[in-house]
Write a protein that holds these residues in place. Structure first.
Motif, PDB file in Angstrom:
ATOM      1  N   CYS A 212       0.833  -1.204   0.000  1.00  0.00           N
ATOM      2  CA  CYS A 212       0.000   0.000   0.000  1.00  0.00           C
ATOM      3  C   CYS A 212       0.868   1.255   0.000  1.00  0.00           C
ATOM      4  N   LEU A 213       0.425   2.243  -0.735  1.00  0.00           N
ATOM      5  CA  LEU A 213       1.040   3.568  -0.723  1.00  0.00           C
ATOM      6  C   LEU A 213       0.015   4.527  -0.135  1.00  0.00           C
ATOM      7  N   VAL A 214       0.390   5.230   0.940  1.00  0.00           N
ATOM      8  CA  VAL A 214      -0.524   6.141   1.634  1.00  0.00           C
ATOM      9  C   VAL A 214       0.035   7.556   1.537  1.00  0.00           C
ATOM     10  N   LEU A 215      -0.728   8.456   0.913  1.00  0.00           N
ATOM     11  CA  LEU A 215      -0.290   9.827   0.688  1.00  0.00           C
ATOM     12  C   LEU A 215      -1.225  10.794   1.414  1.00  0.00           C
ATOM     13  N   ALA A 216      -0.648  11.818   2.040  1.00  0.00           N
ATOM     14  CA  ALA A 216      -1.435  12.750   2.841  1.00  0.00           C
ATOM     15  C   ALA A 216      -0.957  14.182   2.634  1.00  0.00           C
ATOM     16  N   GLY A 217      -1.850  15.137   2.906  1.00  0.00           N
ATOM     17  CA  GLY A 217      -1.513  16.553   2.902  1.00  0.00           C
ATOM     18  C   GLY A 217      -1.303  17.028   4.328  1.00  0.00           C
ATOM     19  N   ALA A 218      -0.232  17.743   4.579  1.00  0.00           N
ATOM     20  CA  ALA A 218       0.141  18.121   5.943  1.00  0.00           C
ATOM     21  C   ALA A 218      -0.889  19.020   6.613  1.00  0.00           C
ATOM     22  N   ASN A 219      -1.667  19.777   5.832  1.00  0.00           N
ATOM     23  CA  ASN A 219      -2.654  20.694   6.393  1.00  0.00           C
ATOM     24  C   ASN A 219      -4.084  20.268   6.098  1.00  0.00           C
ATOM     25  N   ASP A 220      -4.284  18.975   5.916  1.00  0.00           N
ATOM     26  CA  ASP A 220      -5.614  18.438   5.634  1.00  0.00           C
ATOM     27  C   ASP A 220      -6.488  18.573   6.876  1.00  0.00           C
ATOM     28  N   ARG A 221      -7.592  19.314   6.749  1.00  0.00           N
ATOM     29  CA  ARG A 221      -8.520  19.500   7.872  1.00  0.00           C
ATOM     30  C   ARG A 221      -9.690  18.535   7.804  1.00  0.00           C
ATOM     31  N   HIS A 222      -9.871  17.865   6.654  1.00  0.00           N
ATOM     32  CA  HIS A 222     -10.995  16.951   6.478  1.00  0.00           C
ATOM     33  C   HIS A 222     -10.654  15.548   6.967  1.00  0.00           C
ATOM     34  N   ILE A 223      -9.512  15.029   6.555  1.00  0.00           N
ATOM     35  CA  ILE A 223      -8.971  13.775   7.095  1.00  0.00           C
ATOM     36  C   ILE A 223      -7.522  14.080   7.453  1.00  0.00           C
ATOM     37  N   THR A 224      -7.243  14.177   8.719  1.00  0.00           N
ATOM     38  CA  THR A 224      -5.955  14.692   9.166  1.00  0.00           C
ATOM     39  C   THR A 224      -4.798  13.776   8.755  1.00  0.00           C
ATOM     40  N   PRO A 225      -3.609  14.353   8.569  1.00  0.00           N
ATOM     41  CA  PRO A 225      -2.455  13.517   8.248  1.00  0.00           C
ATOM     42  C   PRO A 225      -2.129  12.533   9.357  1.00  0.00           C
ATOM     43  N   GLU A 226      -2.469  12.883  10.593  1.00  0.00           N
ATOM     44  CA  GLU A 226      -2.244  11.956  11.698  1.00  0.00           C
ATOM     45  C   GLU A 226      -3.078  10.688  11.550  1.00  0.00           C
ATOM     46  N   SER A 227      -4.319  10.834  11.058  1.00  0.00           N
ATOM     47  CA  SER A 227      -5.156   9.647  10.878  1.00  0.00           C
ATOM     48  C   SER A 227      -4.687   8.834   9.672  1.00  0.00           C
ATOM     49  N   SER A 228      -4.135   9.498   8.656  1.00  0.00           N
ATOM     50  CA  SER A 228      -3.560   8.761   7.530  1.00  0.00           C
ATOM     51  C   SER A 228      -2.316   7.997   7.967  1.00  0.00           C
ATOM     52  N   LEU A 229      -1.480   8.634   8.794  1.00  0.00           N
ATOM     53  CA  LEU A 229      -0.286   7.961   9.306  1.00  0.00           C
ATOM     54  C   LEU A 229      -0.670   6.763  10.164  1.00  0.00           C
ATOM     55  N   GLU A 230      -1.683   6.930  10.990  1.00  0.00           N
ATOM     56  CA  GLU A 230      -2.172   5.837  11.823  1.00  0.00           C
ATOM     57  C   GLU A 230      -2.603   4.657  10.961  1.00  0.00           C
ATOM     58  N   THR A 231      -3.269   4.959   9.850  1.00  0.00           N
ATOM     59  CA  THR A 231      -3.686   3.908   8.914  1.00  0.00           C
ATOM     60  C   THR A 231      -2.474   3.194   8.339  1.00  0.00           C
ATOM     61  N   SER A 232      -1.500   3.955   7.881  1.00  0.00           N
ATOM     62  CA  SER A 232      -0.291   3.361   7.298  1.00  0.00           C
ATOM     63  C   SER A 232       0.414   2.461   8.301  1.00  0.00           C
ATOM     64  N   LEU A 235      -1.186  -0.992   8.517  1.00  0.00           N
ATOM     65  CA  LEU A 235      -1.117  -1.849   7.336  1.00  0.00           C
ATOM     66  C   LEU A 235       0.194  -2.626   7.365  1.00  0.00           C
ATOM     67  N   LYS A 236       0.172  -3.859   6.915  1.00  0.00           N
ATOM     68  CA  LYS A 236       1.356  -4.719   7.003  1.00  0.00           C
ATOM     69  C   LYS A 236       2.484  -4.256   6.099  1.00  0.00           C
ATOM     70  N   ASP A 237       2.147  -3.801   4.899  1.00  0.00           N
ATOM     71  CA  ASP A 237       3.157  -3.449   3.901  1.00  0.00           C
ATOM     72  C   ASP A 237       2.794  -2.092   3.332  1.00  0.00           C
ATOM     73  N   SER A 238       3.325  -1.029   3.946  1.00  0.00           N
ATOM     74  CA  SER A 238       2.868   0.301   3.584  1.00  0.00           C
ATOM     75  C   SER A 238       4.012   1.306   3.544  1.00  0.00           C
ATOM     76  N   GLN A 239       3.927   2.215   2.567  1.00  0.00           N
ATOM     77  CA  GLN A 239       4.774   3.405   2.523  1.00  0.00           C
ATOM     78  C   GLN A 239       3.872   4.618   2.719  1.00  0.00           C
ATOM     79  N   TRP A 240       4.358   5.580   3.511  1.00  0.00           N
ATOM     80  CA  TRP A 240       3.562   6.777   3.816  1.00  0.00           C
ATOM     81  C   TRP A 240       4.344   8.013   3.441  1.00  0.00           C
ATOM     82  N   ARG A 241       3.670   8.977   2.848  1.00  0.00           N
ATOM     83  CA  ARG A 241       4.314  10.240   2.507  1.00  0.00           C
ATOM     84  C   ARG A 241       3.352  11.379   2.786  1.00  0.00           C
ATOM     85  N   CYS A 242       3.881  12.412   3.412  1.00  0.00           N
ATOM     86  CA  CYS A 242       3.076  13.590   3.746  1.00  0.00           C
ATOM     87  C   CYS A 242       3.681  14.812   3.070  1.00  0.00           C
TER      88      CYS A 242
END
Length: 279
Positions: A212-232, A235-242
């Motif tokens: 999985c590749l998980v991409l986030a925006g640092a100033n996302d107010r709708h789904i926070t980057p912290e919740s995207s990082l938590e998701t990553s 996940l067993k096999d994940s790369q995350w980028r903010c």
């Protein structure tokens, strides 16, 4: 529930990539991904139930999207695919991987989370006034700098994007406004019911085996980057980028960088794109 025959935009040839839009959204709002990826792959971008041209007047639940997507893959005779999802589409992508692990080879998750959390400030009448006015002017003259500076930056767009560029406003004019107008009350109700029920799949996504590749925006107010990082992290096999200085619609802010990072990840995982559907 009987499956809805989803309207779908199919481009290109090759290994299929299912591209799922957010809320509000439509197949056309995924063009930032499909126009590029369809040069190498077959992109399949449906209007989800209650959106775009897949409209319905009947109430439904979020799980009904999975019924529709399974029927779509069966109709197109797609045995395996990679799934790219933006916001709500990312949630649906994870649900597909949980329900049909044998069909999903990989996930690209954009501005989304298995336990979505936001920190959006309260919306005032001034916010709605400036958003409506900025949207109308932007629709007439996409990317007009005066409108961006005087109306757009005072509107709710200031929470959706951080980089108020003509390019971002052109996407807002050409794709976001029509998607908003074509989003049904039933679709909004289904999403709100899921969120109010405390949607949380963190404990379940650990079952997802595919990369999985998980991409986030640092100033996302709708789904926070912290919740995207938590998701990553779950996940067993994940790369995350903010991405700094971006928000929920960051693919429209920094499209070239996002596409470049997706290409790089796909090139690093050629095993996800072994085409079993095309002779």
């Amino acid at each position: 529930m009987i499956a809805v025959n989803l309207n779908v935009n199919i481009q290109g040839k090759g290994f299929p990539i299912l591209c799922l839009h957010g809320h509000p959204g439509s197949a056309s709002s995924m063009s930032v991904f499909t126009n590029h990826l369809s040069k190498r792959f077959q992109t399949i971008a449906p209007d989800l139930r209650g959106y775009g041209s897949s409209l319905t007047q009947q109430d439904f639940s979020m799980t009904d999207h999975l019924i529709d997507l399974e029927a779509l893959l069966d109709r197109l005779e797609i045995e395996k695919c990679l799934v790219l999802g933006w916001s709500l589409g990312g949630i649906m992508a994870m649900e597909l991987a949980l329900k049909f692990p044998e069909r999903v080879t990989g996930l690209i998750l954009i501005a989304t989370a298995a336990r979505p959390r936001g920190n959006h400030p309260p919306i005032s009448w001034q916010d709605n006034f400036y958003t409506g006015l900025a949207s109308i002017v932007n629709r007439i003259t996409p990317g007009w700098q005066w409108n961006i500076d005087n109306l757009g930056k005072r509107s709710l767009y200031r929470y959706l994007i951080q980089q108020h560029t003509p390019q971002a406003y052109q996407y807002l004019a050409l794709e976001a406004m029509s998607a908003y107008l074509q989003t049904s009350t039933a679709a909004t109700k289904a999403l709100n019911q899921a969120l109010q029920a405390g949607y949380n799949r963190l404990g379940d996504i650990q079952q997802i085996e595919c990369p999985c590749l998980v991409l986030a925006g640092a100033n996302d107010r709708h789904i926070t980057p912290e919740s995207s990082l938590e998701t990553s992290q779950n996940l067993k096999d994940s790369q995350w980028r903010c991405y700094p200085n971006t928000a929920h619609l960051f693919p429209w802010e920094i499209s070239e960088q996002v596409i470049r990072d997706i290409d790089h990840w796909l090139d690093e995982h050629p095993q996800l794109l072994l085409d079993v559907n095309i002779e």
